[in-house]
Scaffold this motif. Structure first.
Motif, PDB file in Angstrom:
ATOM      1  N   ALA A  55      19.495 -17.015 -14.440  1.00  0.00           N
ATOM      2  CA  ALA A  55      20.609 -16.838 -15.372  1.00  0.00           C
ATOM      3  C   ALA A  55      20.894 -15.392 -15.733  1.00  0.00           C
ATOM      4  CB  ALA A  55      20.334 -17.637 -16.645  1.00  0.00           C
ATOM      5  N   GLY A  56      20.062 -14.456 -15.369  1.00  0.00           N
ATOM      6  CA  GLY A  56      20.304 -13.052 -15.690  1.00  0.00           C
ATOM      7  C   GLY A  56      20.413 -12.820 -17.184  1.00  0.00           C
ATOM      8  N   ALA A  57      21.515 -12.240 -17.626  1.00  0.00           N
ATOM      9  CA  ALA A  57      21.707 -11.906 -19.036  1.00  0.00           C
ATOM     10  C   ALA A  57      21.760 -13.147 -19.919  1.00  0.00           C
ATOM     11  CB  ALA A  57      22.983 -11.093 -19.217  1.00  0.00           C
ATOM     12  N   GLY A  58      22.099 -14.293 -19.369  1.00  0.00           N
ATOM     13  CA  GLY A  58      22.111 -15.521 -20.165  1.00  0.00           C
ATOM     14  C   GLY A  58      20.736 -15.897 -20.680  1.00  0.00           C
ATOM     15  N   ALA A  59      19.704 -15.432 -19.997  1.00  0.00           N
ATOM     16  CA  ALA A  59      18.335 -15.705 -20.434  1.00  0.00           C
ATOM     17  C   ALA A  59      17.640 -14.473 -20.996  1.00  0.00           C
ATOM     18  CB  ALA A  59      17.513 -16.258 -19.270  1.00  0.00           C
ATOM     19  N   SER A  60      18.071 -13.278 -20.604  1.00  0.00           N
ATOM     20  CA  SER A  60      17.360 -12.085 -21.054  1.00  0.00           C
ATOM     21  C   SER A  60      17.917 -11.505 -22.349  1.00  0.00           C
ATOM     22  CB  SER A  60      17.367 -11.008 -19.965  1.00  0.00           C
ATOM     23  OG  SER A  60      18.685 -10.601 -19.685  1.00  0.00           O
ATOM     24  N   VAL A  61      19.153 -11.819 -22.719  1.00  0.00           N
ATOM     25  CA  VAL A  61      19.745 -11.263 -23.932  1.00  0.00           C
ATOM     26  C   VAL A  61      19.336 -12.010 -25.201  1.00  0.00           C
ATOM     27  CG1 VAL A  61      21.945 -10.814 -25.105  1.00  0.00           C
ATOM     28  CG2 VAL A  61      21.644 -10.163 -22.728  1.00  0.00           C
ATOM     29  N   PRO A  62      19.275 -13.354 -25.220  1.00  0.00           N
ATOM     30  CA  PRO A  62      18.878 -14.036 -26.466  1.00  0.00           C
ATOM     31  C   PRO A  62      17.444 -13.687 -26.878  1.00  0.00           C
ATOM     32  CG  PRO A  62      19.886 -15.578 -24.937  1.00  0.00           C
ATOM     33  CD  PRO A  62      19.664 -14.296 -24.184  1.00  0.00           C
ATOM     34  N   LEU A  63      17.051 -14.134 -28.036  1.00  0.00           N
ATOM     35  CA  LEU A  63      15.734 -13.785 -28.571  1.00  0.00           C
ATOM     36  C   LEU A  63      14.579 -14.284 -27.704  1.00  0.00           C
ATOM     37  CD1 LEU A  63      16.249 -14.088 -32.381  1.00  0.00           C
ATOM     38  CD2 LEU A  63      15.653 -12.064 -31.091  1.00  0.00           C
ATOM     39  N   LEU A  64      14.767 -15.354 -26.966  1.00  0.00           N
ATOM     40  CA  LEU A  64      13.733 -15.761 -26.019  1.00  0.00           C
ATOM     41  C   LEU A  64      13.484 -14.635 -25.016  1.00  0.00           C
ATOM     42  CD1 LEU A  64      14.850 -19.418 -25.281  1.00  0.00           C
ATOM     43  CD2 LEU A  64      12.735 -18.729 -26.390  1.00  0.00           C
ATOM     44  N   GLY A  65      14.540 -13.967 -24.612  1.00  0.00           N
ATOM     45  CA  GLY A  65      14.422 -12.846 -23.693  1.00  0.00           C
ATOM     46  C   GLY A  65      13.694 -11.665 -24.307  1.00  0.00           C
ATOM     47  N   PHE A  66      13.864 -11.462 -25.613  1.00  0.00           N
ATOM     48  CA  PHE A  66      13.138 -10.388 -26.289  1.00  0.00           C
ATOM     49  C   PHE A  66      11.642 -10.682 -26.276  1.00  0.00           C
ATOM     50  CE2 PHE A  66      11.550  -8.354 -30.253  1.00  0.00           C
ATOM     51  CZ  PHE A  66      11.739  -7.034 -29.865  1.00  0.00           C
ATOM     52  N   GLY A  67      11.268 -11.919 -26.541  1.00  0.00           N
ATOM     53  CA  GLY A  67       9.857 -12.300 -26.452  1.00  0.00           C
ATOM     54  C   GLY A  67       9.318 -12.119 -25.044  1.00  0.00           C
ATOM     55  N   HIS A  68      10.124 -12.479 -24.056  1.00  0.00           N
ATOM     56  CA  HIS A  68       9.734 -12.300 -22.653  1.00  0.00           C
ATOM     57  C   HIS A  68       9.536 -10.818 -22.341  1.00  0.00           C
ATOM     58  CE1 HIS A  68       9.731 -12.619 -18.303  1.00  0.00           C
ATOM     59  NE2 HIS A  68      10.821 -11.874 -18.239  1.00  0.00           N
ATOM     60  N   LEU A  69      10.441  -9.981 -22.832  1.00  0.00           N
ATOM     61  CA  LEU A  69      10.334  -8.534 -22.617  1.00  0.00           C
ATOM     62  C   LEU A  69       9.057  -7.978 -23.249  1.00  0.00           C
ATOM     63  CD1 LEU A  69      11.665  -5.868 -21.654  1.00  0.00           C
ATOM     64  CD2 LEU A  69      12.737  -5.762 -23.905  1.00  0.00           C
ATOM     65  N   LEU A  70       8.739  -8.424 -24.460  1.00  0.00           N
ATOM     66  CA  LEU A  70       7.512  -7.964 -25.118  1.00  0.00           C
ATOM     67  C   LEU A  70       6.280  -8.372 -24.316  1.00  0.00           C
ATOM     68  CD1 LEU A  70       8.270  -8.779 -28.866  1.00  0.00           C
ATOM     69  CD2 LEU A  70       8.250  -6.533 -27.776  1.00  0.00           C
ATOM     70  N   ALA A  71       6.234  -9.627 -23.885  1.00  0.00           N
ATOM     71  CA  ALA A  71       5.076 -10.110 -23.128  1.00  0.00           C
ATOM     72  C   ALA A  71       4.946  -9.383 -21.793  1.00  0.00           C
ATOM     73  CB  ALA A  71       5.197 -11.613 -22.894  1.00  0.00           C
ATOM     74  N   LYS A  72       6.068  -9.155 -21.130  1.00  0.00           N
ATOM     75  CA  LYS A  72       6.054  -8.451 -19.854  1.00  0.00           C
ATOM     76  C   LYS A  72       5.585  -7.004 -20.034  1.00  0.00           C
ATOM     77  CE  LYS A  72       9.601  -7.413 -16.599  1.00  0.00           C
ATOM     78  NZ  LYS A  72      10.923  -7.745 -16.094  1.00  0.00           N
ATOM     79  N   GLY A  73       6.045  -6.356 -21.104  1.00  0.00           N
ATOM     80  CA  GLY A  73       5.621  -4.993 -21.382  1.00  0.00           C
ATOM     81  C   GLY A  73       4.142  -4.895 -21.685  1.00  0.00           C
ATOM     82  N   VAL A  74       3.628  -5.847 -22.439  1.00  0.00           N
ATOM     83  CA  VAL A  74       2.195  -5.858 -22.756  1.00  0.00           C
ATOM     84  C   VAL A  74       1.375  -6.077 -21.493  1.00  0.00           C
ATOM     85  CG1 VAL A  74       0.393  -7.171 -23.937  1.00  0.00           C
ATOM     86  CG2 VAL A  74       2.451  -6.515 -25.168  1.00  0.00           C
ATOM     87  N   ALA A  75       1.805  -7.009 -20.649  1.00  0.00           N
ATOM     88  CA  ALA A  75       1.059  -7.284 -19.420  1.00  0.00           C
ATOM     89  C   ALA A  75       1.014  -6.055 -18.517  1.00  0.00           C
ATOM     90  CB  ALA A  75       1.688  -8.461 -18.683  1.00  0.00           C
ATOM     91  N   GLU A  76       2.143  -5.361 -18.384  1.00  0.00           N
ATOM     92  CA  GLU A  76       2.164  -4.156 -17.545  1.00  0.00           C
ATOM     93  C   GLU A  76       1.311  -3.042 -18.137  1.00  0.00           C
ATOM     94  OE1 GLU A  76       6.285  -3.180 -17.072  1.00  0.00           O
ATOM     95  OE2 GLU A  76       6.681  -4.953 -15.834  1.00  0.00           O
ATOM     96  N   ALA A  77       1.374  -2.870 -19.463  1.00  0.00           N
ATOM     97  CA  ALA A  77       0.593  -1.806 -20.100  1.00  0.00           C
ATOM     98  C   ALA A  77      -0.902  -2.088 -20.037  1.00  0.00           C
ATOM     99  CB  ALA A  77       1.041  -1.628 -21.547  1.00  0.00           C
ATOM    100  N   VAL A  78      -1.294  -3.342 -20.174  1.00  0.00           N
ATOM    101  CA  VAL A  78      -2.712  -3.682 -20.063  1.00  0.00           C
ATOM    102  C   VAL A  78      -3.205  -3.429 -18.642  1.00  0.00           C
ATOM    103  CG1 VAL A  78      -4.328  -5.631 -20.097  1.00  0.00           C
ATOM    104  CG2 VAL A  78      -2.764  -5.285 -21.996  1.00  0.00           C
ATOM    105  N   ALA A  79      -2.361  -3.724 -17.652  1.00  0.00           N
ATOM    106  CA  ALA A  79      -2.751  -3.471 -16.264  1.00  0.00           C
ATOM    107  C   ALA A  79      -2.906  -1.971 -15.999  1.00  0.00           C
ATOM    108  CB  ALA A  79      -1.716  -4.065 -15.313  1.00  0.00           C
ATOM    109  N   GLU A  80      -2.088  -1.137 -16.638  1.00  0.00           N
ATOM    110  CA  GLU A  80      -2.142   0.307 -16.416  1.00  0.00           C
ATOM    111  C   GLU A  80      -3.190   1.013 -17.281  1.00  0.00           C
ATOM    112  OE1 GLU A  80       1.688   2.031 -17.080  1.00  0.00           O
ATOM    113  OE2 GLU A  80       2.648   0.794 -15.543  1.00  0.00           O
ATOM    114  N   LYS A  81      -3.233   0.656 -18.572  1.00  0.00           N
ATOM    115  CA  LYS A  81      -4.040   1.424 -19.530  1.00  0.00           C
ATOM    116  C   LYS A  81      -5.254   0.682 -20.066  1.00  0.00           C
ATOM    117  CE  LYS A  81       0.177   3.635 -21.099  1.00  0.00           C
ATOM    118  NZ  LYS A  81       1.126   3.795 -22.179  1.00  0.00           N
ATOM    119  N   GLY A  82      -5.425  -0.547 -19.713  1.00  0.00           N
ATOM    120  CA  GLY A  82      -6.531  -1.328 -20.229  1.00  0.00           C
ATOM    121  C   GLY A  82      -6.171  -1.989 -21.546  1.00  0.00           C
ATOM    122  N   LEU A  83      -7.182  -2.259 -22.349  1.00  0.00           N
ATOM    123  CA  LEU A  83      -6.988  -3.026 -23.580  1.00  0.00           C
ATOM    124  C   LEU A  83      -6.062  -2.345 -24.581  1.00  0.00           C
ATOM    125  CD1 LEU A  83      -7.769  -5.646 -24.911  1.00  0.00           C
ATOM    126  CD2 LEU A  83      -9.773  -4.517 -25.863  1.00  0.00           C
TER     127      LEU A  83
END
Length: 118
Positions: A55-83
């Protein structure tokens, strides 16, 4: 076709929120927080990324998408920088959107004046 999917998925997300407002005693703030948490959980389970791909922006713009963005950012940062990445990843990933909303809010406050309701 992606526009149709964006409209249908984004509309369904909004419709569910409206149903929660109409049929429950939940406050809008609780519904919004629930949407963000649901986006994080669906992202952690690997269920939200296929929806974003469809769905592209139909799924990434609403607040569910914000939660997804936060989780994705945390997962990438943990993989790069650790805990320590679990503390910095979410805000680093969402910094652009958060900054844009703050700038727009300040601009609106400077341009428009609220009126006394009485």
């Amino acid at each position: 076709m992606q526009f149709v999917w964006a409209f249908l998925i984004g509309g369904a997300i909004c419709a569910v929120g409206q149903i929660f407002i109409d049929l429950t005693n939940l406050t809008p703030a609780r519904i919004l927080a629930g949407y963000v948490v649901t986006g994080v959980v669906l992202s952690a389970l690997g269920l939200y990324q296929p929806l974003v791909d469809l769905a592209g922006a139909g799924a990434s713009v609403p607040l569910l998408g914000f939660g997804h963005l936060l989780a994705k950012g945390v997962a990438e940062a943990v993989a790069e920088k650790g805990l320590i990445g679990c503390l910095t990843g979410g805000l680093s990933a969402a910094a652009g959107g958060i900054t844009a909303s703050l700038v727009c809010g300040v601009a609106a406050a400077l341009i428009f004046r609220s009126k006394d309701p009485n």
